[in-house]
Design a protein around this motif. Structure first.
Motif, PDB file in Angstrom:
ATOM      1  N   MET A   1       4.533   3.583   5.701  1.00 51.73           N
ATOM      2  CA  MET A   1       4.635   2.164   5.417  1.00 51.73           C
ATOM      3  C   MET A   1       5.616   1.941   4.274  1.00 51.73           C
ATOM      4  N   SER A   2       6.514   1.029   4.470  1.00 53.36           N
ATOM      5  CA  SER A   2       7.443   0.633   3.427  1.00 53.36           C
ATOM      6  C   SER A   2       6.783  -0.472   2.598  1.00 53.36           C
ATOM      7  N   ILE A   3       7.254  -0.671   1.381  1.00 48.12           N
ATOM      8  CA  ILE A   3       6.710  -1.751   0.566  1.00 48.12           C
ATOM      9  C   ILE A   3       7.716  -2.888   0.481  1.00 48.12           C
ATOM     10  N   SER A   4       7.217  -4.081   0.252  1.00 52.69           N
ATOM     11  CA  SER A   4       8.080  -5.246   0.121  1.00 52.69           C
ATOM     12  C   SER A   4       8.400  -5.494  -1.350  1.00 52.69           C
ATOM     13  N   ALA A   5       9.366  -6.365  -1.567  1.00 45.40           N
ATOM     14  CA  ALA A   5       9.718  -6.750  -2.931  1.00 45.40           C
ATOM     15  C   ALA A   5       8.526  -7.398  -3.633  1.00 45.40           C
TER      16      ALA A   5
END
Length: 82
Positions: free
Chosen positions: A1-5
């Protein structure tokens, strides 16, 4: 999972970390963090992984949208065992 700003900003807030502190801890340039958090630029996958791992090691847990409850993505602090 990537993270958002938004998750990155929220994680720093939970830890009471500045962009400078995250930069030092993750070995990622402050400008890269600032540009990511303001939506100006998306970091390379490896850089994003370094940021996420650093925040996780500091006690942050990331949730994808709908992972634990209905709704959007989020962050929380993990329980710290005594």
């Amino acid at each position: 999972m990537s993270i958002s700003a938004a998750q990155c900003r929220a994680a720093r807030a939970l830890l009471a970390w500045s962009q400078d502190q995250l930069s030092v801890a993750s070995n990622v340039a402050k400008a890269t963090i600032a540009n990511f958090e303001t939506g100006k630029r998306m970091p390379y996958d490896r850089t994003l992984a370094d940021i996420r791992l650093t925040l996780e090691r500091a006690g942050v847990a990331f949730q994808a949208a709908g992972e634990l409850i209905d709704g959007g993505e989020g962050v929380r602090l993990r329980n710290r065992e005594a």
